[in-house]
Structures are given as C-alpha cells and as structure tokens.
Design an enzyme around this catalytic site. Sequence first.
Site, short mmCIF file in Angstrom:
data_model
loop_
_atom_site.label_atom_id
_atom_site.label_comp_id
_atom_site.label_asym_id
_atom_site.label_seq_id
_atom_site.Cartn_x
_atom_site.Cartn_y
_atom_site.Cartn_z
N SER A 140 0.69 -1.19 0.14
CA SER A 140 -0.15 0.04 -0.05
C SER A 140 0.77 1.36 -0.07
O SER A 140 2.04 1.23 0.50
CB SER A 140 -0.86 -0.15 1.10
OG SER A 140 -1.35 1.30 1.67
N GLY A 141 0.21 2.41 -0.62
CA GLY A 141 0.83 3.72 -0.47
C GLY A 141 0.42 4.59 0.91
O GLY A 141 0.90 5.63 1.24
N ASP A 142 0.03 3.71 1.93
CA ASP A 142 -0.31 4.28 3.15
C ASP A 142 -0.28 3.07 4.14
O ASP A 142 0.10 2.04 3.88
CB ASP A 142 -1.78 4.92 3.14
CG ASP A 142 -1.70 6.17 4.17
OD1 ASP A 142 -1.61 5.92 5.27
OD2 ASP A 142 -1.78 7.42 3.63
N ASP A 143 -0.90 3.37 5.31
CA ASP A 143 -1.12 2.40 6.49
C ASP A 143 -1.53 0.87 5.78
O ASP A 143 -2.62 1.10 5.10
CB ASP A 143 -1.94 2.62 7.52
CG ASP A 143 -1.30 4.05 8.32
OD1 ASP A 143 0.15 3.87 8.27
OD2 ASP A 143 -2.13 4.69 8.66
N THR B 270 4.83 -0.86 3.08
CA THR B 270 4.46 0.42 2.84
C THR B 270 5.55 1.70 2.96
O THR B 270 6.11 1.65 4.19
CB THR B 270 3.19 0.87 3.71
OG1 THR B 270 2.87 2.29 3.63
CG2 THR B 270 3.41 0.46 5.39
#
Length: 493
Positions: A297-300, A331
């Site tokens: 993912s690009g976040d949590d 991430t």
Amino acid sequence: MEHAKAAAPHEHPPLPWPRPAPLAVFLALLAASYLAITRLPAAAPLSALLIGHNPTPPPPSAALGGGGTATTSSCAGFYAGAGPERAVSASVEDFGAVGDGVTSNTAAFRRAVAALEERAGDGGGARLEVPPGRWLTGSFNLTSRFTLFLHHGAVILGSPDPEEWPLIAPLPSYGRGRERLGPRHISLIHGEGLTDVVITGNNGTIDGQGEMWWQLWWNRSLNHTRGHLVELVNSTNILISNITLRNSPFWTVHPVYCSNVVMKDLTILAPLNAPNTDGIDPDSSSEVCIEDCYIESGDDLVAVKSGWDQYGISVGKPSTNIVIQRVSGTTPTCSGVGFGSEMSGGISNVLVRDLHVWNSAQAVRLKTDVGRGGYITNITIANVTMEKVKVPIRFSRGADDHSDDNYDRTALPRISNVLISDIVGIELQRAPILEAVAGAVYDGICFRNVSLRGIRRQGRWHCESVYGEAHGVFPAPCEEFRNNGSSSWCGFS
C-alpha cells in the site's frame, strides 16, 4: 528473507465458515468491556476473544530468532451471519452484464441487487455470482442478507468516469469530506444500514482502477474526497474474505459505525506511491477481526480510526474490541498498523499480533494531535517482526491536520495501558521515537522483550514526555523507561 510478490497474489483456499460460540464470545466481550471501564492494563485478556483452532505455520520471528509462539486461533467467529450460501442465486450475466472490460455494467449490477433482494423476500437471502471476465462498473449498493461472490478469474473494474461514483454526504464523525470540504464520492461497492453481508469468492478481484483519482490528487485538481473501494456504514455481521482488492482510489476497505466485522484471507495491492491507499481502516467500529492478510500500500496497511476532531468527539463512537493478527506487507511511507490519526471517538481493547512488516516507514505508530481529544487505551502489540523499517515504533503528535478551524485546542488525547512485547527488527534506520502531544497524558506504556538490531543512523531512543517501563529491551531505552520498578503486568515474563 523471501516475501510474496505483488504480481502473483496467493490463492485463497475455500474457508470453512465457523459458527460462533455465542456464550463464549459474549463472556469474552463482557470481560473486555470491564477492562475498558476499569482501565486496567490489557496484556492478555483480548486473546479470550479468539475462538476456533485453525492451524497456521510458525510466525516469521522464528526465522529471525525472536520470541513468540505460533498463533492457532481465529477471530472469524465475530461474524455470526448465514455464510456465503443463500436461498436465491443468480449470475450478473442474467441481468445483461458483459464481461469484456469495456461495456459499462453499472445498471446491470444495480438491477441484479434489487431483483435478488425482491426474490429473496424475508427468506434465506440472495447471492450474486460474478463469473470469470472483466466487469466494468460504477458504484453500486449491496443489501442485507446478501453475498457477492467472485469466481476465480472474475475482475470487477471500477469505472474511470467520476460521474459513476456519485456524491454522498460526509460522515457525521468527520463533518466534511476527508480531503475536501462538502460531500464525498461514494465507494465502488457500498452499503448502509445492512445486516449479514458477505463479499467473497475464489480469489476473484475488485480493481478500483484508481490511477485517474491519484492523478487528480497529485495535480491538486480533486474537487471532492475520493471514494473508497469498499465501504459499509452502520452495518453488522460483515464478512469479506478470499478476494484480491487492487488500486483503490482512496482507503481500500472501510467499515465505519459497524459491528461484528470479519476481514480475512485478503490480498490488498496498490502501487507503493499511490496516495492514501490504506489497506483496511476499521472506523468507529466494534468486534472487528482482521487476520491472514497480505497488503502492499501507499499508506497504512491497517489503520484504526474513530472520527476527526470535534466531529469525532461529538459523535463519540469508539473503535473497540479489535483483533489484528497474521498481517504482513510493506508501505514505504506509513505503518504496518496505525492508531489514528483520526481517533477522536476513542480506541480501546485492540490486540495486534503476528505482524510482519518490511521496507516500510514504521511497523507500529500511534498518531495523535492537539484538538483530537479521544483516547487510545488497552492496546496489546505482540510478536512483531520487521526488516528495513525506518522507525520501528513511533508515537507522533500530528502535523496540524484538522477538519477546520473550529477544533477545540484544549482537546488533548489520553494514551494509556499500551503493552508492546516480543518485537524483533533488523536493518533499521532508527531506534523508537516516542513523542507526546504537549500537555497530554501518556500512562502505562510497557516495552517487554524487544530486540532491534542493525540500526544504521540513530541507535538511541528518542522520548519526549512519554513514560513507562521497559524490560529486556535492546538497545537500551531512553531514561523515561529506565528504573521504573517492575509492575506485575509489565515486568511479568
């Protein structure tokens, strides 16, 4: 160490659908509620929420020489619905859908759900089959006592036309769209006020085709907050399993104001630079199970939330009784598991265990801010392994990120009873960074059996106004965690 590859997500075998043990679950939740009321340290009690005995291989800590034992239990019994089989079943093709990846099937999906709901009546519910093919669609709503089943080779594709993601009202606990003022785009697959909803399959795929939305965000031309891939609101008995979710415009799976939610055996993938593509975000929800998931993912990977500033405080709906186990992924900008930053309704009774994170910014992070209010209490984080992580454990105090200028500047968070144990890390950049919000109370923070090796840049812990105990920790903790006695709950081995 070998890791799963994004290009070939694992196949999910069909799951047995465990029936819950109602009395056991009720008694366990009663015990957890008592802990929340009395605010006692929550080292082990949340493990009582786990039922079933699904054998799993040893956790990655065995390879790194860390502590911890294999986890064999499941929290899937939180879902108490009828399971994926239903009295009435039909294929989306029966309603005119064409799986060529080009034809819009928005009307077909909406017709299918409405027709199956009518056919099922008050009986045993309905099931919509999605056969192999590429099924382009805009947003559609689910209904109660309903199963969306994606066969192997089935791909639901989110429409690249923003008009096919209609605008809806902001959530009460956010007061506005999370990214822009006013309304927000609906999720691709949506439901509100539902009971007993299942989204599952033989590793079929839901692909949001989010790049168009990411470009709007990067170009600062986004007019309204992006839609999630899957969002269920004010619903109960939800099961999402055995599918792959790709390229969400925004957060991928977002249960909000929900209870009895199980999300297991999911593969969640997004480009590592895709903005705000959180994997799973339980929000103001209770009795939530997240297990056996792989996330890039690009976040949590997972973020536990409960509303934003004064709106979250006003709604006052916490996230509580949550189990997160056997989650792995990467991430580069965020955390394996994050608490907040939107946590104004409170977060309590959370068990995180058997977490494996690599090439990431943090493994675990507690995020708060002035104006958030709320609390994070009775948190157990155990058996975490990590490689090439910038900061292994971080408590951060926000970046002046508020819903509007009307937030209460005296609303401070309360952090208490956090046990972090059996942690192994190698090839790290820094030791833990623990920074408090000025004036907030951080109480009962315990580190036990923590081994962080190969720290490249800053080997000393950094602590500001965060206090607690540390036992069996390397490298040596900051002064605030030394010589603080040996309480029965933290020093116990």
